[in-house]
Design a protein around this motif. Sequence first.
Motif, PDB file in Angstrom:
ATOM      1  N   GLY A  10      -5.870  38.969  23.131  1.00 39.38           N
ATOM      2  CA  GLY A  10      -4.810  39.369  22.228  1.00 39.38           C
ATOM      3  C   GLY A  10      -4.473  40.820  22.436  1.00 39.38           C
ATOM      4  O   GLY A  10      -5.285  41.590  22.959  1.00 39.38           O
ATOM      5  N   ASP A  11      -3.275  41.217  22.007  1.00 38.07           N
ATOM      6  CA  ASP A  11      -2.867  42.601  22.233  1.00 38.07           C
ATOM      7  C   ASP A  11      -2.705  43.387  20.943  1.00 38.07           C
ATOM      8  O   ASP A  11      -2.208  44.504  20.957  1.00 38.07           O
ATOM      9  CB  ASP A  11      -1.570  42.656  23.046  1.00 38.07           C
ATOM     10  CG  ASP A  11      -0.400  41.937  22.368  1.00 38.07           C
ATOM     11  OD1 ASP A  11      -0.465  41.707  21.134  1.00 38.07           O
ATOM     12  OD2 ASP A  11       0.569  41.609  23.067  1.00 38.07           O
ATOM     13  N   ASN A  12      -3.110  42.795  19.793  1.00 40.91           N
ATOM     14  CA  ASN A  12      -3.015  43.542  18.538  1.00 40.91           C
ATOM     15  C   ASN A  12      -4.099  43.124  17.560  1.00 40.91           C
ATOM     16  O   ASN A  12      -4.630  42.006  17.626  1.00 40.91           O
ATOM     17  CB  ASN A  12      -1.628  43.378  17.917  1.00 40.91           C
ATOM     18  CG  ASN A  12      -1.366  41.974  17.405  1.00 40.91           C
ATOM     19  OD1 ASN A  12      -1.759  41.624  16.286  1.00 40.91           O
ATOM     20  ND2 ASN A  12      -0.707  41.145  18.224  1.00 40.91           N
ATOM     21  N   ILE A  13      -4.427  44.053  16.673  1.00 40.16           N
ATOM     22  CA  ILE A  13      -5.361  43.833  15.569  1.00 40.16           C
ATOM     23  C   ILE A  13      -4.603  44.164  14.289  1.00 40.16           C
ATOM     24  O   ILE A  13      -3.941  45.209  14.205  1.00 40.16           O
ATOM     25  CB  ILE A  13      -6.607  44.716  15.693  1.00 40.16           C
ATOM     26  CG1 ILE A  13      -7.427  44.305  16.935  1.00 40.16           C
ATOM     27  CG2 ILE A  13      -7.476  44.642  14.439  1.00 40.16           C
ATOM     28  CD1 ILE A  13      -8.586  45.244  17.235  1.00 40.16           C
ATOM     29  N   VAL A  14      -4.716  43.302  13.288  1.00 42.77           N
ATOM     30  CA  VAL A  14      -3.999  43.489  12.029  1.00 42.77           C
ATOM     31  C   VAL A  14      -4.989  43.798  10.913  1.00 42.77           C
ATOM     32  O   VAL A  14      -6.050  43.159  10.802  1.00 42.77           O
ATOM     33  CB  VAL A  14      -3.185  42.231  11.652  1.00 42.77           C
ATOM     34  CG1 VAL A  14      -2.487  42.421  10.314  1.00 42.77           C
ATOM     35  CG2 VAL A  14      -2.162  41.925  12.756  1.00 42.77           C
ATOM     36  N   ASP A  50       0.851  37.488  14.760  1.00 41.62           N
ATOM     37  CA  ASP A  50       1.579  36.646  15.704  1.00 41.62           C
ATOM     38  C   ASP A  50       0.595  35.956  16.642  1.00 41.62           C
ATOM     39  O   ASP A  50      -0.627  36.060  16.463  1.00 41.62           O
ATOM     40  CB  ASP A  50       2.634  37.453  16.478  1.00 41.62           C
ATOM     41  CG  ASP A  50       2.043  38.595  17.286  1.00 41.62           C
ATOM     42  OD1 ASP A  50       0.863  38.499  17.706  1.00 41.62           O
ATOM     43  OD2 ASP A  50       2.754  39.597  17.520  1.00 41.62           O
ATOM     44  N   ALA A  51       1.108  35.271  17.614  1.00 45.57           N
ATOM     45  CA  ALA A  51       0.260  34.492  18.520  1.00 45.57           C
ATOM     46  C   ALA A  51      -0.633  35.368  19.383  1.00 45.57           C
ATOM     47  O   ALA A  51      -1.587  34.871  19.999  1.00 45.57           O
ATOM     48  CB  ALA A  51       1.131  33.606  19.417  1.00 45.57           C
ATOM     49  N   ARG A  52      -0.367  36.674  19.425  1.00 46.77           N
ATOM     50  CA  ARG A  52      -1.175  37.591  20.242  1.00 46.77           C
ATOM     51  C   ARG A  52      -2.126  38.426  19.393  1.00 46.77           C
ATOM     52  O   ARG A  52      -2.744  39.359  19.892  1.00 46.77           O
ATOM     53  CB  ARG A  52      -0.238  38.523  21.037  1.00 46.77           C
ATOM     54  CG  ARG A  52       0.629  37.806  22.062  1.00 46.77           C
ATOM     55  CD  ARG A  52      -0.220  37.171  23.154  1.00 46.77           C
ATOM     56  NE  ARG A  52      -1.015  38.183  23.866  1.00 46.77           N
ATOM     57  CZ  ARG A  52      -2.050  37.913  24.643  1.00 46.77           C
ATOM     58  NH1 ARG A  52      -2.437  36.655  24.807  1.00 46.77           N
ATOM     59  NH2 ARG A  52      -2.704  38.878  25.256  1.00 46.77           N
ATOM     60  N   LYS A  81      -1.210  31.315  13.919  1.00 47.51           N
ATOM     61  CA  LYS A  81      -2.135  31.236  15.052  1.00 47.51           C
ATOM     62  C   LYS A  81      -3.360  30.448  14.612  1.00 47.51           C
ATOM     63  O   LYS A  81      -4.241  30.969  13.925  1.00 47.51           O
ATOM     64  CB  LYS A  81      -2.541  32.629  15.524  1.00 47.51           C
ATOM     65  CG  LYS A  81      -3.426  32.586  16.774  1.00 47.51           C
ATOM     66  CD  LYS A  81      -3.834  33.967  17.255  1.00 47.51           C
ATOM     67  CE  LYS A  81      -4.674  33.811  18.528  1.00 47.51           C
ATOM     68  NZ  LYS A  81      -5.163  35.119  19.034  1.00 47.51           N
ATOM     69  N   PRO A  82      -3.449  29.179  14.975  1.00 49.11           N
ATOM     70  CA  PRO A  82      -4.505  28.307  14.460  1.00 49.11           C
ATOM     71  C   PRO A  82      -5.923  28.785  14.749  1.00 49.11           C
ATOM     72  O   PRO A  82      -6.833  28.520  13.957  1.00 49.11           O
ATOM     73  CB  PRO A  82      -4.219  26.974  15.163  1.00 49.11           C
ATOM     74  CG  PRO A  82      -2.748  26.999  15.426  1.00 49.11           C
ATOM     75  CD  PRO A  82      -2.442  28.428  15.752  1.00 49.11           C
ATOM     76  N   ASP A  83      -6.152  29.471  15.871  1.00 47.07           N
ATOM     77  CA  ASP A  83      -7.508  29.903  16.207  1.00 47.07           C
ATOM     78  C   ASP A  83      -7.749  31.385  15.890  1.00 47.07           C
ATOM     79  O   ASP A  83      -8.646  32.011  16.443  1.00 47.07           O
ATOM     80  CB  ASP A  83      -7.809  29.641  17.680  1.00 47.07           C
ATOM     81  CG  ASP A  83      -6.894  30.414  18.625  1.00 47.07           C
ATOM     82  OD1 ASP A  83      -5.880  30.974  18.147  1.00 47.07           O
ATOM     83  OD2 ASP A  83      -7.189  30.462  19.834  1.00 47.07           O
ATOM     84  N   LEU A  84      -6.951  31.931  14.974  1.00 50.67           N
ATOM     85  CA  LEU A  84      -7.070  33.346  14.622  1.00 50.67           C
ATOM     86  C   LEU A  84      -8.443  33.656  14.031  1.00 50.67           C
ATOM     87  O   LEU A  84      -8.948  32.936  13.167  1.00 50.67           O
ATOM     88  CB  LEU A  84      -5.994  33.717  13.602  1.00 50.67           C
ATOM     89  CG  LEU A  84      -5.997  35.161  13.082  1.00 50.67           C
ATOM     90  CD1 LEU A  84      -5.703  36.141  14.204  1.00 50.67           C
ATOM     91  CD2 LEU A  84      -4.985  35.323  11.952  1.00 50.67           C
ATOM     92  N   TYR A  85      -9.049  34.735  14.499  1.00 49.33           N
ATOM     93  CA  TYR A  85     -10.302  35.229  13.933  1.00 49.33           C
ATOM     94  C   TYR A  85      -9.987  36.134  12.739  1.00 49.33           C
ATOM     95  O   TYR A  85      -9.128  37.016  12.831  1.00 49.33           O
ATOM     96  CB  TYR A  85     -11.101  36.015  14.970  1.00 49.33           C
ATOM     97  CG  TYR A  85     -11.870  35.155  15.941  1.00 49.33           C
ATOM     98  CD1 TYR A  85     -13.248  35.007  15.822  1.00 49.33           C
ATOM     99  CD2 TYR A  85     -11.223  34.483  16.975  1.00 49.33           C
ATOM    100  CE1 TYR A  85     -13.971  34.221  16.717  1.00 49.33           C
ATOM    101  CE2 TYR A  85     -11.931  33.696  17.872  1.00 49.33           C
ATOM    102  CZ  TYR A  85     -13.301  33.573  17.740  1.00 49.33           C
ATOM    103  OH  TYR A  85     -14.013  32.788  18.613  1.00 49.33           O
ATOM    104  N   ILE A  86     -10.702  35.914  11.633  1.00 50.17           N
ATOM    105  CA  ILE A  86     -10.476  36.678  10.404  1.00 50.17           C
ATOM    106  C   ILE A  86     -11.818  37.186   9.884  1.00 50.17           C
ATOM    107  O   ILE A  86     -12.790  36.421   9.782  1.00 50.17           O
ATOM    108  CB  ILE A  86      -9.798  35.808   9.325  1.00 50.17           C
ATOM    109  CG1 ILE A  86      -8.471  35.238   9.844  1.00 50.17           C
ATOM    110  CG2 ILE A  86      -9.561  36.621   8.050  1.00 50.17           C
ATOM    111  CD1 ILE A  86      -7.821  34.244   8.903  1.00 50.17           C
TER     112      ILE A  86
END
Length: 430
Positions: free
Chosen positions: A121-125, A171-173, A203-208
Amino acid sequence: MTTPRAIDRGQPFPAELSLRIKERFLHVDHDFTGRKRLYFENAGGSLRLKSVLETMATVDAIPDSSGRIHEVAGWLKEVMAKGSADLRLLLNAEGGSVYASLTASGAMFDMVRAIAENVPGDNIVTTVLEHPSSYDAAALYAERLGKQLRVARSNADTGGVDVDEVLRHVDARTSLLVLIYASNISGAKLDLQAIVRRAREIKPDLYIVVDAVQHAPHGLIDLKKTPVDGINIAPYKFFGCRGSGFSWLSERAARLPHHKLAGKPADYWDLGSAAPWQFAALTGIVDYVCWVGASMQAQGDRRALFAHGMESIGLHERALLARMLEGSERAPGLREIAGVRVLLDHDDLARRDLILAIALDGLEHTQAVREYEKRGVIVYERVASSLYSRRMLQSFGLEGAVRVSPLHCHGFEDVDRFLDVTREIVEATR
């Protein structure tokens, strides 16, 4: 014409139970020297359960190593297994890995690093309201790995962060979303369930990863409803002991490359010999909350008792919050005292933990804190010069606030005393 929404003012404990609860804590009405005082600074420290400190001393005095084959070592292993099971119970989590650390802040950096370094991924939120351990970890690894750091803004009307504001950055990234459960400035709770569900729609596989340190002592956590990949608590803010942090990681997060001894399993996170007292103390905290649940006539298994206990604690604290804001026949509330401004105030008390930010006219915030202390009340200033509050305060357009944070072992008489002292201070400055 729409009907106004009823305001949930909570439900206090029965008077007898409230007294029994207070008796289980140390230093509620007096400091350790015996001087009378009111400790309304539980967002920075926390009043301690007598039983938990006794358990800590008993278990920590045992010289045996839990890594041996002796009988006492076996008992210590059982203590640690029970504590691990109780952390999962507290969170309503299954599987995954339990990580015992010196501090919750250190564990947050470890979890953020493992995910940021190993998930594409190219961003962290994250959000502007994060504790420095979350925000700085996200910022550090975003910069180190060349990822964009996206920061959701706060809402000055609610004191929190809106769901849509978080989601517009995902987003997806996105490789990682880092969230605080509730603000340690305003007490506003994020709608974690909605954020997790809708972020995973993007993003279904997003890490939180979630910082639950501030919220955990005030409200029920249920990872069945909010399935995240990492979450931390600090037992010292949960009626327990300093020198201990606990985190839980999902199976996929736990297996990401991280600091560990080479011979340990892929999902093992502890480094060195864990301290059995940490686990015993956590079990003591869960025991206490289950006792509260049983005292409120709850039935069922240990999780059911714990859940009812935490829900009862939350309702009692909501009643205290309503009393502080609105007052009673006995004393006017903060909203009614001339010379007091309740900052970041809103009526939906169900979306707030028991933390208040106020300002006293004519007094700089640090000076106000000292005036409270002169009268036997401990509160704390959150000012823009502090690294622990600058970013959050500036997001609200504030230079500072007096933070007031009671605990469920307090009662209406404690709130009324605080209101009397507040009125005395503002009258003395006119």
